[in-house]
Scaffold this motif. Structure first.
Motif, PDB file in Angstrom:
ATOM      1  N   SER A 192       0.794  -6.990 -25.357  1.00  0.00           N
ATOM      2  CA  SER A 192       0.006  -7.472 -24.233  1.00  0.00           C
ATOM      3  C   SER A 192      -0.644  -8.770 -24.656  1.00  0.00           C
ATOM      4  N   PRO A 251       2.536  -1.690 -28.326  1.00  0.00           N
ATOM      5  CA  PRO A 251       2.612  -2.381 -27.042  1.00  0.00           C
ATOM      6  C   PRO A 251       2.308  -3.864 -27.174  1.00  0.00           C
ATOM      7  N   LYS A 310      -0.638  -7.316 -18.299  1.00  0.00           N
ATOM      8  CA  LYS A 310      -0.442  -8.213 -19.436  1.00  0.00           C
ATOM      9  C   LYS A 310       0.661  -7.743 -20.375  1.00  0.00           C
ATOM     10  N   GLU A 311       1.402  -6.713 -19.990  1.00  0.00           N
ATOM     11  CA  GLU A 311       2.392  -6.139 -20.891  1.00  0.00           C
ATOM     12  C   GLU A 311       3.775  -6.755 -20.661  1.00  0.00           C
ATOM     13  N   TYR A 312       4.348  -7.240 -21.756  1.00  0.00           N
ATOM     14  CA  TYR A 312       5.670  -7.862 -21.718  1.00  0.00           C
ATOM     15  C   TYR A 312       6.753  -6.822 -22.024  1.00  0.00           C
ATOM     16  N   GLY A 356       7.144  -3.333 -24.864  1.00  0.00           N
ATOM     17  CA  GLY A 356       6.648  -3.688 -23.556  1.00  0.00           C
ATOM     18  C   GLY A 356       6.645  -2.489 -22.634  1.00  0.00           C
ATOM     19  N   CYS A 357       6.953  -2.768 -21.341  1.00  0.00           N
ATOM     20  CA  CYS A 357       6.841  -1.715 -20.348  1.00  0.00           C
ATOM     21  C   CYS A 357       8.076  -0.857 -20.302  1.00  0.00           C
ATOM     22  N   PRO A 388       5.294 -10.910 -18.013  1.00  0.00           N
ATOM     23  CA  PRO A 388       4.779  -9.534 -18.013  1.00  0.00           C
ATOM     24  C   PRO A 388       5.379  -8.724 -16.870  1.00  0.00           C
TER      25      PRO A 388
END
Length: 211
Positions: free
Chosen positions: A37, A35, A89-91, A17-18, A85
């Protein structure tokens, strides 16, 4: 189906994720991190995900880690509630694929991180059992991060004193688990105290303890 067995989605996107703090895998083997998303909320998982794997060592069909976690009764309600997220859209999820339970199919190691500081909220290992994925390891004692290292499961946990900033823990515990055919058992535990040189977070070998 047992309480720890999760049936999950066959079409998905996977891994990190982030987080800037996720380290991925130590193995140079089949595991990989990508990644995570999603363009839509996690769908209800279908009947099964095939246990076969491709040449890269990943499942033949990608696994949706968000759906996997949300459907897992062993994942706490708190982790599920906060699983959103970070941006877009990134978890905040790292996902690794590799062999850690001696299974013919690859295992899945999932780390859930916090968006604000990238600290590990929970670590989970999923093993393919009869075409479904079963949770065979959970650790939600934050901060925590799990990796595959040469076939073993290695869990790293920063240790903070009362006045330690997030960037400078006082030390860390590194715990090695090995699959015994039925479950993970602890094989080794190393605690390292960091020195205060340059603001801390520097290993101090003279005070490293091994149990």
């Amino acid at each position: 189906m047992s309480a720890g067995t999760v049936v999950l989605a066959g079409t998905v996107l996977f891994a990190a994720g982030c987080s800037a703090g996720g380290t991925g895998l130590r193995d140079g083997g089949p595991a990989h991190t990508d990644p995570v998303s999603k363009s839509s909320p996690a769908a209800t998982p279908p009947d099964h995900v095939p246990a076969t794997t491709g040449a890269s060592g990943k499942p033949a069909k990608k696994v949706d880690p968000v759906a996997l976690l949300q459907a897992d009764p062993k994942v706490s309600a708190e982790v599920k509630r906060d699983l959103k997220p970070c941006t877009g859209k990134e978890y905040p999820i790292d996902v690794s694929y590799g062999k850690v339970t001696g299974n013919s199919a690859v295992d899945i190691v999932v780390n859930v991180l916090s968006c604000a500081d990238a600290l590990g909220r929970g670590s989970y290992v999923y093993r393919s059992e009869g075409g479904t994925y079963e949770n065979v390891f959970s650790d939600e004692q934050s901060p925590v991060y799990a990796e595959i290292d040469r076939g073993d499961l290695v869990v790293t946990r920063p240790v903070y004193g009362k006045s330690d900033p997030l960037a400078y823990p006082s030390g860390e515990d590194v715990i090695t688990y090995r699959w015994d055919g039925d479950k993970f058992g602890e094989q080794d535990r190393v605690h390292t105290d960091y020195s205060n040189v340059d603001g801390g977070a520097q290993p101090a070998p003279a005070v490293t303890q091994k149990n």
